[in-house]
Design a protein around this motif. Structure first.
Motif, PDB file in Angstrom:
ATOM      1  N   GLY A   5       0.850  -1.192   0.000  1.00 27.55           N
ATOM      2  CA  GLY A   5       0.000   0.000   0.000  1.00 27.55           C
ATOM      3  C   GLY A   5       0.886   1.242   0.000  1.00 27.55           C
ATOM      4  N   ASN A   6       0.525   2.206  -0.833  1.00 31.83           N
ATOM      5  CA  ASN A   6       1.222   3.501  -0.829  1.00 31.83           C
ATOM      6  C   ASN A   6       0.238   4.521  -0.260  1.00 31.83           C
ATOM      7  N   PHE A   7       0.447   4.857   1.008  1.00 30.90           N
ATOM      8  CA  PHE A   7      -0.514   5.701   1.721  1.00 30.90           C
ATOM      9  C   PHE A   7      -0.451   7.171   1.296  1.00 30.90           C
ATOM     10  N   LYS A   8       0.593   7.502   0.542  1.00 30.07           N
ATOM     11  CA  LYS A   8       0.816   8.888   0.075  1.00 30.07           C
ATOM     12  C   LYS A   8       0.801   9.865   1.255  1.00 30.07           C
ATOM     13  N   MET A   9       0.377  11.119   1.029  1.00 31.92           N
ATOM     14  CA  MET A   9       0.457  12.098   2.115  1.00 31.92           C
ATOM     15  C   MET A   9      -0.883  12.211   2.860  1.00 31.92           C
ATOM     16  N   GLY A  86      11.790   6.592  -6.303  1.00 30.69           N
ATOM     17  CA  GLY A  86      11.532   6.967  -7.700  1.00 30.69           C
ATOM     18  C   GLY A  86      10.072   7.001  -8.090  1.00 30.69           C
ATOM     19  N   HIS A  87       9.177   7.181  -7.109  1.00 27.20           N
ATOM     20  CA  HIS A  87       7.751   7.259  -7.469  1.00 27.20           C
ATOM     21  C   HIS A  87       7.540   8.436  -8.425  1.00 27.20           C
ATOM     22  N   SER A  88       6.665   8.258  -9.398  1.00 19.30           N
ATOM     23  CA  SER A  88       6.517   9.301 -10.433  1.00 19.30           C
ATOM     24  C   SER A  88       6.004  10.620  -9.847  1.00 19.30           C
ATOM     25  N   TYR A 158       6.067  -1.657 -11.511  1.00 19.78           N
ATOM     26  CA  TYR A 158       5.742  -1.080 -12.818  1.00 19.78           C
ATOM     27  C   TYR A 158       4.462  -0.259 -12.656  1.00 19.78           C
ATOM     28  N   GLU A 159       4.604   1.066 -12.766  1.00 21.70           N
ATOM     29  CA  GLU A 159       3.458   1.952 -12.581  1.00 21.70           C
ATOM     30  C   GLU A 159       3.370   2.929 -13.758  1.00 21.70           C
ATOM     31  N   PRO A 160       2.540   2.613 -14.763  1.00 26.05           N
ATOM     32  CA  PRO A 160       2.381   3.573 -15.856  1.00 26.05           C
ATOM     33  C   PRO A 160       1.942   4.920 -15.276  1.00 26.05           C
ATOM     34  N   TRP A 162       0.392   7.337 -16.446  1.00 26.95           N
ATOM     35  CA  TRP A 162      -0.977   7.717 -16.826  1.00 26.95           C
ATOM     36  C   TRP A 162      -2.046   6.888 -16.098  1.00 26.95           C
ATOM     37  N   ALA A 163      -1.635   5.833 -15.406  1.00 24.41           N
ATOM     38  CA  ALA A 163      -2.607   4.998 -14.692  1.00 24.41           C
ATOM     39  C   ALA A 163      -2.716   5.393 -13.221  1.00 24.41           C
ATOM     40  N   ILE A 164      -1.742   6.174 -12.730  1.00 22.83           N
ATOM     41  CA  ILE A 164      -1.734   6.498 -11.296  1.00 22.83           C
ATOM     42  C   ILE A 164      -2.801   7.535 -10.967  1.00 22.83           C
ATOM     43  N   GLY A 165      -3.739   7.117 -10.134  1.00 23.35           N
ATOM     44  CA  GLY A 165      -4.778   8.035  -9.656  1.00 23.35           C
ATOM     45  C   GLY A 165      -5.782   8.471 -10.712  1.00 23.35           C
ATOM     46  N   THR A 166      -5.806   7.809 -11.863  1.00 17.39           N
ATOM     47  CA  THR A 166      -6.701   8.248 -12.946  1.00 17.39           C
ATOM     48  C   THR A 166      -7.889   7.317 -13.159  1.00 17.39           C
ATOM     49  N   GLY A 199       1.337  -1.377 -10.446  1.00 14.66           N
ATOM     50  CA  GLY A 199       0.655  -0.332  -9.677  1.00 14.66           C
ATOM     51  C   GLY A 199       0.042   0.698 -10.601  1.00 14.66           C
ATOM     52  N   GLY A 200      -1.061   1.302 -10.150  1.00 12.90           N
ATOM     53  CA  GLY A 200      -1.757   2.322 -10.943  1.00 12.90           C
ATOM     54  C   GLY A 200      -3.235   1.998 -10.992  1.00 12.90           C
ATOM     55  N   SER A 201      -4.029   2.729 -10.161  1.00  8.37           N
ATOM     56  CA  SER A 201      -5.497   2.575 -10.144  1.00  8.37           C
ATOM     57  C   SER A 201      -5.965   1.153  -9.832  1.00  8.37           C
ATOM     58  N   CYS A 202      -5.242   0.433  -8.968  1.00  6.43           N
ATOM     59  CA  CYS A 202      -5.734  -0.881  -8.518  1.00  6.43           C
ATOM     60  C   CYS A 202      -6.904  -0.652  -7.574  1.00  6.43           C
ATOM     61  N   LYS A 203      -8.050  -1.234  -7.917  1.00  4.44           N
ATOM     62  CA  LYS A 203      -9.246  -1.081  -7.075  1.00  4.44           C
ATOM     63  C   LYS A 203      -9.976  -2.420  -7.051  1.00  4.44           C
ATOM     64  N   LEU A 219       1.074  -6.311  -6.217  1.00  2.00           N
ATOM     65  CA  LEU A 219       0.422  -5.065  -6.613  1.00  2.00           C
ATOM     66  C   LEU A 219       0.838  -3.924  -5.702  1.00  2.00           C
ATOM     67  N   MET A 220       0.901  -2.738  -6.276  1.00  3.60           N
ATOM     68  CA  MET A 220       1.107  -1.541  -5.457  1.00  3.60           C
ATOM     69  C   MET A 220      -0.231  -0.784  -5.504  1.00  3.60           C
ATOM     70  N   ILE A 221      -0.745  -0.497  -4.325  1.00  8.05           N
ATOM     71  CA  ILE A 221      -2.098   0.051  -4.223  1.00  8.05           C
ATOM     72  C   ILE A 221      -2.032   1.421  -3.568  1.00  8.05           C
ATOM     73  N   GLY A 222      -2.434   2.447  -4.286  1.00  2.62           N
ATOM     74  CA  GLY A 222      -2.381   3.806  -3.757  1.00  2.62           C
ATOM     75  C   GLY A 222      -3.649   4.139  -2.992  1.00  2.62           C
ATOM     76  N   ASP A 223      -4.494   4.948  -3.593  1.00  3.91           N
ATOM     77  CA  ASP A 223      -5.686   5.445  -2.899  1.00  3.91           C
ATOM     78  C   ASP A 223      -6.489   4.343  -2.201  1.00  3.91           C
ATOM     79  N   ALA A 224      -6.635   3.202  -2.869  1.00  2.00           N
ATOM     80  CA  ALA A 224      -7.505   2.148  -2.344  1.00  2.00           C
ATOM     81  C   ALA A 224      -6.986   1.541  -1.032  1.00  2.00           C
TER      82      ALA A 224
HETATM   83  P1  PGA Z   1      -3.216   4.719  -7.227  1.00  3.15           P
HETATM   84  O1  PGA Z   1      -1.697   5.020  -6.868  1.00  3.15           O
HETATM   85  O2  PGA Z   1      -3.483   3.279  -6.860  1.00  3.15           O
HETATM   86  O3  PGA Z   1      -3.997   5.689  -6.409  1.00  3.15           O
HETATM   87  O4  PGA Z   1      -3.366   4.936  -8.696  1.00  3.15           O
HETATM   88  C1  PGA Z   1      -0.680   4.100  -7.090  1.00  3.15           C
HETATM   89  C2  PGA Z   1       0.630   4.654  -6.618  1.00  3.15           C
HETATM   90  O5  PGA Z   1       0.754   5.884  -6.524  1.00  3.15           O
HETATM   91  O6  PGA Z   1       1.547   3.910  -6.322  1.00  3.15           O
END
Ligand code: PGA
Length: 237
Positions: A5-9, A86-88, A158-160, A162-166, A199-203, A219-224
């Protein structure tokens, strides 16, 4: 599978730790990358639940006169076992360069902090069929000069971009091709092929499609990941 999980800020809710402790990991490995102030508390509380805690950044600085920086040694000291590098979002918003990213990897590895190195292509590169070329360049720039990379201490996410948070995701076929390519490339620098996460918009709503991609190790899971019920559904799928 490895779920990170990437809890971000974000600020965890009061019941987040307790919900994580109750997470049914179904035999998988689970880690959560938290903002610095929460690492110690979470590493302590989640130890018995066998959930590892990581950081979202580490400094590349080596001199002590680096006000405001957080070193790999400090992170290890408060219980972090891994760090995202190296997160985008850091490349885009914090101006992180490839040479800094390489130095951060070196610092982490030198203190036995596992690295989760994020790589990914832009929408334009994806549409122009340049994904493999772009990823190869990113990996070469980082991995070429790193020593002692092993299956256990170095993971690729691997996190495209354009897929992160979109809410957008590549097809499972696309993910599969990229993951296979990354694995064969990493074999050049490590003694074995490294693990590759997507990783990228895994829900919960799209995870079955993503899991169709053969060869992904996790999987790398951000918001979810902020919602443990959602995380549980992702693991269960
Ligand atoms: P996301 O983020 O699941 O919210 O798209 C992934 C990430 O930032 O690693």
């Amino acid at each position: 599978m490895l779920y990170i999980g990437n809890f971000k800020m974000n600020i965890p809710t009061d019941d987040y730790i307790d919900s994580l402790i109750k997470l049914d990991k179904k035999g998988n490995e689970v880690g959560i990358a938290l903002p610095f102030p929460y690492i110690y508390q979470y590493a302590y509380a989640l130890n018995n639940a066998d959930i590892v805690v990581g950081a979202q950044n580490v400094t590349e600085a080596v001199i002590k006169e680096s006000t405001g920086e957080v070193s790999a040694e400090m992170l290890k000291g408060v219980g972090a076992e891994f760090v995202l590098v190296g997160h985008s979002e850091r490349k885009k918003l914090r101006g992180e360069t490839m040479s800094k990213i390489r130095e951060k990897c070196e610092q982490a590895l030198s203190k036995n902090l596992k690295v989760v190195l994020c790589v990914g292509e832009s929408r334009e590169d994806y549409e122009n069929g340049n994904t493999s070329k772009v990823l190869e360049k990113q990996l070469r720039e980082i991995l070429n000069s790193l020593k002692n990379i092993t299956y256990d201490n170095f993971i690729i996410a691997y996190e495209p971009i354009w897929a992160i948070g979109t809410g957008l995701i590549p097809t499972a076929d696309d993910i599969e091709i990229v993951v296979r390519h990354i694995k064969s490339m990493t074999g050049k620098w490590a003694k074995c092929e490294l693990r590759v996460l997507y990783g990228g918009s895994c829900k919960a709503s799209n995870i079955k499609l993503i899991k169709c991609a053969e060869g992904i190790d996790g999987l790398m899971i951000g918001d979810a990941c902020q919602d443990v019920k959602e995380l549980q559904k992702i693991i269960n799928a």
